[in-house]
Scaffold this motif. Structure first.
Motif, PDB file in Angstrom:
ATOM      1  N   ASN A 185       0.822  -1.214   0.000  1.00  0.00           N
ATOM      2  CA  ASN A 185       0.000   0.000   0.000  1.00  0.00           C
ATOM      3  C   ASN A 185       0.856   1.264   0.000  1.00  0.00           C
ATOM      4  O   ASN A 185       0.575   2.227   0.705  1.00  0.00           O
ATOM      5  CB  ASN A 185      -0.958   0.011   1.188  1.00  0.00           C
ATOM      6  N   GLY A 186       1.946   1.255  -0.777  1.00  0.00           N
ATOM      7  CA  GLY A 186       2.800   2.427  -0.898  1.00  0.00           C
ATOM      8  C   GLY A 186       3.741   2.667   0.264  1.00  0.00           C
ATOM      9  O   GLY A 186       4.403   3.692   0.337  1.00  0.00           O
ATOM     10  N   VAL A 187       3.831   1.718   1.210  1.00  0.00           N
ATOM     11  CA  VAL A 187       4.730   1.848   2.359  1.00  0.00           C
ATOM     12  C   VAL A 187       5.909   0.898   2.165  1.00  0.00           C
ATOM     13  O   VAL A 187       5.724  -0.310   2.013  1.00  0.00           O
ATOM     14  CB  VAL A 187       3.997   1.535   3.692  1.00  0.00           C
ATOM     15  N   LEU A 188       7.122   1.474   2.167  1.00  0.00           N
ATOM     16  CA  LEU A 188       8.339   0.689   2.039  1.00  0.00           C
ATOM     17  C   LEU A 188       8.773   0.220   3.419  1.00  0.00           C
ATOM     18  O   LEU A 188       8.849   1.015   4.355  1.00  0.00           O
ATOM     19  CB  LEU A 188       9.445   1.552   1.415  1.00  0.00           C
ATOM     20  N   THR A 189       9.048  -1.066   3.564  1.00  0.00           N
ATOM     21  CA  THR A 189       9.505  -1.627   4.838  1.00  0.00           C
ATOM     22  C   THR A 189      10.793  -2.402   4.620  1.00  0.00           C
ATOM     23  O   THR A 189      10.888  -3.229   3.716  1.00  0.00           O
ATOM     24  CB  THR A 189       8.440  -2.561   5.444  1.00  0.00           C
ATOM     25  N   LEU A 190      11.806  -2.101   5.447  1.00  0.00           N
ATOM     26  CA  LEU A 190      13.045  -2.864   5.491  1.00  0.00           C
ATOM     27  C   LEU A 190      13.062  -3.590   6.830  1.00  0.00           C
ATOM     28  O   LEU A 190      12.778  -2.988   7.868  1.00  0.00           O
ATOM     29  CB  LEU A 190      14.269  -1.951   5.404  1.00  0.00           C
ATOM     30  N   GLU A 191      13.394  -4.870   6.819  1.00  0.00           N
ATOM     31  CA  GLU A 191      13.398  -5.657   8.056  1.00  0.00           C
ATOM     32  C   GLU A 191      14.609  -6.573   8.056  1.00  0.00           C
ATOM     33  O   GLU A 191      14.957  -7.171   7.047  1.00  0.00           O
ATOM     34  CB  GLU A 191      12.108  -6.474   8.138  1.00  0.00           C
ATOM     35  N   TRP A 192      15.277  -6.659   9.213  1.00  0.00           N
ATOM     36  CA  TRP A 192      16.443  -7.532   9.359  1.00  0.00           C
ATOM     37  C   TRP A 192      16.528  -7.980  10.805  1.00  0.00           C
ATOM     38  O   TRP A 192      15.887  -7.441  11.685  1.00  0.00           O
ATOM     39  CB  TRP A 192      17.723  -6.826   8.918  1.00  0.00           C
ATOM     40  N   ASN A 193      17.353  -8.977  11.054  1.00  0.00           N
ATOM     41  CA  ASN A 193      17.517  -9.529  12.387  1.00  0.00           C
ATOM     42  C   ASN A 193      18.937  -9.242  12.855  1.00  0.00           C
ATOM     43  O   ASN A 193      19.892  -9.606  12.187  1.00  0.00           O
ATOM     44  CB  ASN A 193      17.268 -11.039  12.339  1.00  0.00           C
TER      45      ASN A 193
END
Length: 93
Positions: A24-32
């Motif tokens: 929905n147009g939201v950029l998410t970066l995720e890491w551990n």
């Protein structure tokens, strides 16, 4: 770098993975991050429109913590004709 990430250089399945998603147009970066030792500096999230640019632009300084880290961009994302590259940097002391 292995120390910061908490990965095992002798285990091919032990990796630092960055998951990138757009919903929905939201950029998410995720890491551990597995090793938030005090001797390790906070992370820098940097961006650039060109991989060859020096220096990259600081997006945010991120405090180290143990576990899953998430960063989101809720501002409008650039159009398809504009590229933005992101990288996580562990600054040298």
């Amino acid at each position: 770098k292995e120390y910061w990430a908490g990965t095992d250089p002798n285990d091919k399945g032990s990796v630092l993975a960055l998951v990138i998603s757009i919903t929905n147009g939201v950029l998410t970066l995720e890491w551990n991050q597995h090793n938030p030792a005090a001797a390790i500096p906070d992370l820098r999230l940097e961006s650039s429109a060109d991989l060859g640019s020096i220096p990259w632009d600081l997006v945010e300084e991120i405090q180290r913590t143990h576990g899953v880290m998430t960063w989101t961009k809720t501002d409008p994302l650039p159009g398809a004709e504009t590229r933005t590259f992101y990288r996580l940097v562990v600054p040298r002391n």
